[in-house]
Motif scaffolding. Sequence first.
Motif, PDB file in Angstrom:
ATOM      1  N   GLY A   1     -41.534  -0.065 -23.344  1.00  0.00           N
ATOM      2  CA  GLY A   1     -40.955   0.782 -24.373  1.00  0.00           C
ATOM      3  C   GLY A   1     -40.564   2.152 -23.857  1.00  0.00           C
ATOM      4  N   GLN A   2     -40.701   2.375 -22.540  1.00  0.00           N
ATOM      5  CA  GLN A   2     -40.310   3.638 -21.913  1.00  0.00           C
ATOM      6  C   GLN A   2     -38.955   3.461 -21.230  1.00  0.00           C
ATOM      7  OE1 GLN A   2     -43.405   5.353 -19.337  1.00  0.00           O
ATOM      8  NE2 GLN A   2     -44.782   3.763 -20.079  1.00  0.00           N
ATOM      9  N   GLN A   3     -38.165   4.507 -21.209  1.00  0.00           N
ATOM     10  CA  GLN A   3     -36.883   4.428 -20.516  1.00  0.00           C
ATOM     11  C   GLN A   3     -37.122   4.668 -19.023  1.00  0.00           C
ATOM     12  OE1 GLN A   3     -33.887   3.276 -19.505  1.00  0.00           O
ATOM     13  NE2 GLN A   3     -33.596   3.502 -21.726  1.00  0.00           N
ATOM     14  N   ALA A   4     -36.980   3.599 -18.237  1.00  0.00           N
ATOM     15  CA  ALA A   4     -37.286   3.672 -16.809  1.00  0.00           C
ATOM     16  C   ALA A   4     -36.108   4.130 -15.971  1.00  0.00           C
ATOM     17  CB  ALA A   4     -37.759   2.300 -16.306  1.00  0.00           C
ATOM     18  N   GLN A   5     -34.913   4.181 -16.558  1.00  0.00           N
ATOM     19  CA  GLN A   5     -33.729   4.569 -15.808  1.00  0.00           C
ATOM     20  C   GLN A   5     -33.216   5.928 -16.253  1.00  0.00           C
ATOM     21  OE1 GLN A   5     -32.113   0.729 -17.223  1.00  0.00           O
ATOM     22  NE2 GLN A   5     -31.124   0.604 -15.208  1.00  0.00           N
ATOM     23  N   VAL A   6     -32.518   6.591 -15.355  1.00  0.00           N
ATOM     24  CA  VAL A   6     -31.884   7.861 -15.686  1.00  0.00           C
ATOM     25  C   VAL A   6     -30.430   7.611 -16.087  1.00  0.00           C
ATOM     26  CG1 VAL A   6     -31.285  10.179 -14.884  1.00  0.00           C
ATOM     27  CG2 VAL A   6     -33.392   9.078 -14.079  1.00  0.00           C
TER      28      VAL A   6
ATOM     29  N   MET B   1     -36.237  -4.525 -17.144  1.00  0.00           N
ATOM     30  CA  MET B   1     -37.414  -5.277 -17.601  1.00  0.00           C
ATOM     31  C   MET B   1     -38.588  -4.345 -17.879  1.00  0.00           C
ATOM     32  SD  MET B   1     -37.473  -8.522 -15.021  1.00  0.00           S
ATOM     33  CE  MET B   1     -35.959  -9.379 -14.605  1.00  0.00           C
ATOM     34  N   VAL B   2     -38.776  -3.347 -16.993  1.00  0.00           N
ATOM     35  CA  VAL B   2     -39.867  -2.388 -17.181  1.00  0.00           C
ATOM     36  C   VAL B   2     -39.666  -1.630 -18.490  1.00  0.00           C
ATOM     37  CG1 VAL B   2     -40.887  -0.257 -16.301  1.00  0.00           C
ATOM     38  CG2 VAL B   2     -40.432  -2.149 -14.735  1.00  0.00           C
ATOM     39  N   SER B   3     -38.431  -1.234 -18.764  1.00  0.00           N
ATOM     40  CA  SER B   3     -38.143  -0.514 -20.007  1.00  0.00           C
ATOM     41  C   SER B   3     -38.497  -1.364 -21.228  1.00  0.00           C
ATOM     42  CB  SER B   3     -36.663  -0.121 -20.055  1.00  0.00           C
ATOM     43  OG  SER B   3     -36.336   0.754 -18.992  1.00  0.00           O
ATOM     44  N   THR B   4     -38.158  -2.656 -21.175  1.00  0.00           N
ATOM     45  CA  THR B   4     -38.450  -3.570 -22.286  1.00  0.00           C
ATOM     46  C   THR B   4     -39.952  -3.773 -22.439  1.00  0.00           C
ATOM     47  OG1 THR B   4     -36.343  -4.722 -21.963  1.00  0.00           O
ATOM     48  CG2 THR B   4     -38.056  -5.878 -23.195  1.00  0.00           C
TER      49      THR B   4
ATOM     50  N   GLU C   1     -48.907  -4.714 -20.517  1.00  0.00           N
ATOM     51  CA  GLU C   1     -47.535  -4.449 -20.084  1.00  0.00           C
ATOM     52  C   GLU C   1     -47.193  -5.208 -18.809  1.00  0.00           C
ATOM     53  OE1 GLU C   1     -47.041   0.120 -21.799  1.00  0.00           O
ATOM     54  OE2 GLU C   1     -47.873  -0.241 -19.798  1.00  0.00           O
ATOM     55  N   LEU C   2     -48.165  -5.264 -17.889  1.00  0.00           N
ATOM     56  CA  LEU C   2     -47.937  -5.990 -16.638  1.00  0.00           C
ATOM     57  C   LEU C   2     -47.747  -7.479 -16.907  1.00  0.00           C
ATOM     58  CD1 LEU C   2     -47.739  -5.990 -13.580  1.00  0.00           C
ATOM     59  CD2 LEU C   2     -50.238  -6.166 -13.469  1.00  0.00           C
ATOM     60  N   ASP C   3     -48.534  -8.040 -17.837  1.00  0.00           N
ATOM     61  CA  ASP C   3     -48.379  -9.459 -18.177  1.00  0.00           C
ATOM     62  C   ASP C   3     -47.001  -9.724 -18.779  1.00  0.00           C
ATOM     63  OD1 ASP C   3     -50.873 -10.151 -17.263  1.00  0.00           O
ATOM     64  OD2 ASP C   3     -51.846 -10.040 -19.232  1.00  0.00           O
TER      65      ASP C   3
ATOM     66  N   SER D   1     -41.428 -12.014 -17.910  1.00  0.00           N
ATOM     67  CA  SER D   1     -39.971 -11.818 -17.898  1.00  0.00           C
ATOM     68  C   SER D   1     -39.424 -11.899 -16.474  1.00  0.00           C
ATOM     69  CB  SER D   1     -39.644 -10.457 -18.513  1.00  0.00           C
ATOM     70  OG  SER D   1     -38.261 -10.183 -18.383  1.00  0.00           O
ATOM     71  N   PHE D   2     -40.169 -11.317 -15.553  1.00  0.00           N
ATOM     72  CA  PHE D   2     -39.755 -11.310 -14.152  1.00  0.00           C
ATOM     73  C   PHE D   2     -39.679 -12.732 -13.595  1.00  0.00           C
ATOM     74  CE2 PHE D   2     -41.341 -11.635  -9.799  1.00  0.00           C
ATOM     75  CZ  PHE D   2     -40.343 -10.955  -9.108  1.00  0.00           C
ATOM     76  N   LYS D   3     -40.692 -13.529 -13.842  1.00  0.00           N
ATOM     77  CA  LYS D   3     -40.727 -14.893 -13.304  1.00  0.00           C
ATOM     78  C   LYS D   3     -39.579 -15.738 -13.855  1.00  0.00           C
ATOM     79  CE  LYS D   3     -44.144 -15.489 -10.383  1.00  0.00           C
ATOM     80  NZ  LYS D   3     -43.901 -15.981  -9.006  1.00  0.00           N
ATOM     81  N   GLU D   4     -39.276 -15.543 -15.119  1.00  0.00           N
ATOM     82  CA  GLU D   4     -38.187 -16.301 -15.735  1.00  0.00           C
ATOM     83  C   GLU D   4     -36.859 -15.973 -15.040  1.00  0.00           C
ATOM     84  OE1 GLU D   4     -35.892 -16.568 -20.046  1.00  0.00           O
ATOM     85  OE2 GLU D   4     -37.950 -15.819 -19.964  1.00  0.00           O
ATOM     86  N   THR D   5     -36.641 -14.695 -14.777  1.00  0.00           N
ATOM     87  CA  THR D   5     -35.407 -14.284 -14.098  1.00  0.00           C
ATOM     88  C   THR D   5     -35.397 -14.743 -12.648  1.00  0.00           C
ATOM     89  OG1 THR D   5     -35.245 -12.328 -15.514  1.00  0.00           O
ATOM     90  CG2 THR D   5     -33.971 -12.305 -13.473  1.00  0.00           C
TER      91      THR D   5
END
Length: 522
Positions: free
Chosen positions: A388-393, A382-385, A356-358, A363-367
């Motif tokens: 697969g977990q919903q990281a936002q409320v 990005m974390v959610s993608t 998941e970190l990879d 994705s992070f580096k591309e952005t």
Amino acid sequence: MIIPVKKRIQIFDTTLRDGEQAPGASLTPEQKIVLAYKLAELGVDVLEPGFPISSPGDFAAVETISRKVQGVEICGFARAVRGDIDAAVRATRDAERRRIHLFISSSDIHLRHQLRKSRPEVVAAAREMTAYARQFCEVVEFTAMDAARTGIDDLIEMVEAVIEEGASIINLPDTVGYALPHEYGEMFRRVRLGARGGEKVSYSAHCHNDLGLAVANSLAAIAGGATQIEVTVNGVGERTGNCALEELVMALETRGDALGAETGIVLDKLYDTSRIISGAMHFPIAYNKPVVGRNAFQHESGIHQDGLLKDRSTYEIMDPERLGIPRSMIILGKHSGRHALKDRAAKYGIALDAAELDALYESFKETADRQKAVSDDELLRMVSTATGQQAQVYELGDVQVLAGSAPRRVAAVTVRHLQNGTEKAYTSTGSGPLEAVIAATSQGIAEHISFAGLELHSLGSGENAQAEAAVMVEWEGSKFRGTAIHQDIVMAAGIAYIAACNAALLSAQVEQVREAAFPVVE
């Protein structure tokens, strides 16, 4: 082991007088009164709230502050002129403790081109007006303006004259920011030791920052015998400003053992005071401003981030939380590494495995390569993608704002509650589009989270320029920050507000998990 006693340095704050003289920084009397209370809470020893003779508004502000603000000595500022002194005396008459501060030029340059008087005439005026002020007030501070460019014998002559007439505090300013530290410190030593009665009075330093030496010169003055430093919050003042209160205080706090000096400033109020003064004067704080600037405790380099996550002392000599600065030291940009990403996700209660970190890092580096920084809002998506977990409320949906010449703006927004799958529309008004959007959005936040502040910055120029918004919210006694980047400044602010609310709520969830895992045993 004997611990050496540190010299107590008096902090003389002239933000409301010399600081206000900066072009565009003028304050209303009402603003001055509010800020005077803040400066007293900060712990300044002496407050110079204005120049009473300069305007009815300034007189009224000094008079009201003298009457209402307790626990700080109030200073009435005056030229070496009877009318000025009379005004300063009247304006400060109700102060719990007060002093009269009068000044006259001492350098040949000022005498020849500004005052157009001979040295005997000026020394006689300094003597006469010091004696006159002394009739009304026990504490008289005398300033030899442009002292740093005055011949030492001429300076000593003037200082001796005012000491004889009862001046108990001698201010030797670097009025145009010309002195070098070794020159300035030596001037204090020579006057203190060379003037008759020179060791029986106190000395003050007032430095300007034209060569960027105001703080260094103030420290040199302390080494030369000064026990009072005249400062302004954020270093505001004429031209390039004065010695910055927060920089001097933290130099003494951080290197106090080497400098042998300390102050009575309440450190955890420095940051808020800085921001309040900046807002009142409409003077933005430079990103790289020491102590209170946006970048002072923020790190993008992966090497620095890795060191900080292991031990703060690797790359920080001050603890921002002691200064009242919310802890947000890691800025995520193209130079950030995996450790910083993993740590930021953990702060939102999300543990990332290697795969998941990879995925997140790619994705992070591309952005990050496409823009200067990655906002909290983007990172959570990005974390959610990646997991697969919903990281936002919450998430901000559609936004419509009605602008025009009417005194109120109307905003309509939709707010999605991602964890229960609901979406609702809200409308509100405000004096501007930003206020209207924040007001409408806040209706969709079930928790009572308070909007505490907004910063907007341009990330470029031209038609494709983007705006970066940073919003601060307060919830249950703690502050949380959210950032967002968008070409539309209204959208940037709205998304940043949602990101800050998410940060608060996710932080609470992490704390609940921690308490469940490690219950308190009574």
